[in-house]
Write a protein that holds these residues in place. Structure first.
Motif, short mmCIF file in Angstrom:
data_model
loop_
_atom_site.label_atom_id
_atom_site.label_comp_id
_atom_site.label_asym_id
_atom_site.label_seq_id
_atom_site.Cartn_x
_atom_site.Cartn_y
_atom_site.Cartn_z
N TRP A 61 -19.67 -17.90 41.26
CA TRP A 61 -19.06 -16.86 41.59
C TRP A 61 -19.78 -15.65 41.54
O TRP A 61 -20.71 -15.00 40.95
N SER A 62 -19.20 -14.73 42.58
CA SER A 62 -19.59 -13.35 42.62
C SER A 62 -18.46 -12.49 42.85
O SER A 62 -17.57 -12.63 43.93
N GLY A 63 -18.06 -11.44 41.98
CA GLY A 63 -17.01 -10.45 42.16
C GLY A 63 -15.95 -11.33 41.06
O GLY A 63 -15.78 -12.33 40.69
N GLY A 64 -14.86 -10.40 40.70
CA GLY A 64 -13.76 -10.76 39.80
C GLY A 64 -14.25 -10.79 38.38
O GLY A 64 -15.44 -10.84 38.06
N GLU A 65 -13.26 -11.40 37.77
CA GLU A 65 -13.54 -11.79 36.18
C GLU A 65 -13.06 -13.24 36.05
O GLU A 65 -12.27 -13.64 36.63
N PRO A 66 -14.13 -13.71 34.98
CA PRO A 66 -13.69 -15.22 34.90
C PRO A 66 -12.06 -15.28 34.27
O PRO A 66 -11.73 -14.35 33.56
N ALA A 84 -12.30 -5.53 46.47
CA ALA A 84 -13.01 -6.45 45.77
C ALA A 84 -13.70 -7.70 46.68
O ALA A 84 -12.73 -8.36 47.26
N THR A 85 -14.83 -7.94 46.88
CA THR A 85 -15.33 -8.81 47.46
C THR A 85 -15.73 -10.26 46.48
O THR A 85 -16.36 -9.82 46.00
N ILE A 86 -15.04 -11.26 46.78
CA ILE A 86 -15.19 -12.50 46.07
C ILE A 86 -15.73 -13.42 46.98
O ILE A 86 -15.51 -13.81 47.84
N THR A 87 -16.85 -14.00 46.10
CA THR A 87 -17.70 -15.11 46.76
C THR A 87 -17.81 -16.39 45.96
O THR A 87 -18.22 -16.38 44.74
N ALA A 88 -17.52 -17.63 46.18
CA ALA A 88 -17.75 -18.87 45.46
C ALA A 88 -18.71 -19.61 46.57
O ALA A 88 -18.50 -20.04 47.51
N SER A 89 -19.46 -20.10 45.60
CA SER A 89 -20.89 -20.89 46.31
C SER A 89 -21.13 -22.27 45.57
O SER A 89 -20.85 -22.18 44.14
#
Length: 290
Positions: A61-66, A84-89
């Protein structure tokens, strides 16, 4: 091979394929009641082929909180305006979204020039006044003169750029500048009762005088011009207004308060006053029955 199939956001609404929108929600009592959930936004990643915990554990993850115990989710608070830019890879598979936390500063212009993009007060009236905010005398069919309070309500969107995103998606029509009024009107020394007088915060919204096409510039406008009730000897009006902005039925601004009061006797305006804030509404007429 595990892939990210999609990202969704709880407590937010999709604007387009990339952008999502939520309203700021500061902790504590709400100034404007809203029945929408007040929880944080939660971004969730779905995976293929099984969409299970084994696959979610591979997400970077990139961005946000767990979110504890939820490896396929990230939390974004709504207490501050911003993006907030959120990326999941997972490996070469990536999904990205931008979450906008929006709010608007609502104000009312009661003096000075009309903003060029706001609708003019002359639309649909037989006796237009000056192209300025303020309290003015205008001609009238049977009263000689009437008093009019000309205002422009302005909603300024934050963060900057959100209006362009909403407008490009064609969702600027979901905005509505709401207006309510508490009014005491008198004619010939007696209460003048109609559907918007002697009530508490009655709806006075008029979409026809709103401008939403300027949302790409992060501003919206509402034009209003209350006046006196029709009478033959004396007329009085005392009004408190409050306005706020909604998007898709959800409040997204502060209240902006303004007032208009006027009196008329024997074909002449004797009081005309419009301003920000509120006034004390009189419980009886200033001019008594003759």
């Amino acid at each position: 091979m595990v892939t990210i199939s999609r990202l969704t956001v709880a407590n937010a609404k999709a604007i387009d394929a990339t952008n999502w929108l939520a309203m700021r929600d500061v902790f504590g009592p709400q100034e404007i009641p809203d029945s929408s959930p007040r929880e944080d936004c939660v971004v969730q990643a779905d995976t293929l082929p099984r969409n299970d915990t084994a696959e979610w554990s591979q997400i970077a993850w990139s961005g946000g909180e767990p979110v504890p115990g939820k490896p396929n989710q990230r939390r974004v608070t709504r207490q501050s305006i911003g993006t907030a830019t959120i990326t999941a890879s997972v490996g070469m598979s990536t999904q990205r979204l931008v979450l906008w936390i929006m709010w608007a500063n609502m104000s009312v212009l009661t003096k000075g020039p009309r903003p060029p993009q706001a609708k003019p007060w002359s639309e649909g009236v037989p006796f237009p006044g000056p192209d300025q905010c303020g309290a003015f005398e205008v001609d009238a069919f049977t009263m000689g003169k009437n008093a009019r309070g000309q205002i422009i309500a302005v909603a300024k969107l934050l963060p900057r750029g959100i209006g362009r995103i909403i407008s490009a998606a064609g969702k600027h029509t979901l905005f509505n500048i709401r207006r309510q009024v508490t009014a005491h009107d008198y004619a010939e020394g007696a209460p003048h009762r109609h559907k918007k007088s002697f009530g508490v915060w009655l709806d006075d919204t008029l979409l026809a005088m709103q401008v939403h096409t300027s949302v790409a510039l992060d501003e919206l406008y509402d034009t209003d011009a209350p006046d006196l009730p029709t009478a033959t000897q004396t007329a009085e009006t005392y009004n408190n207004f409050r306005q706020w902005l909604e998007w898709d039925g959800q409040p997204c601004s502060n209240y902006a308060f303004w007032y208009f009061q006027a009196r008329w006797k024997n074909q002449q305006v004797t009081l005309k006053d419009v301003g920000q804030g509120s006034i004390t509404l009189p419980q009886e007429a200033f001019y008594k029955k003759s």
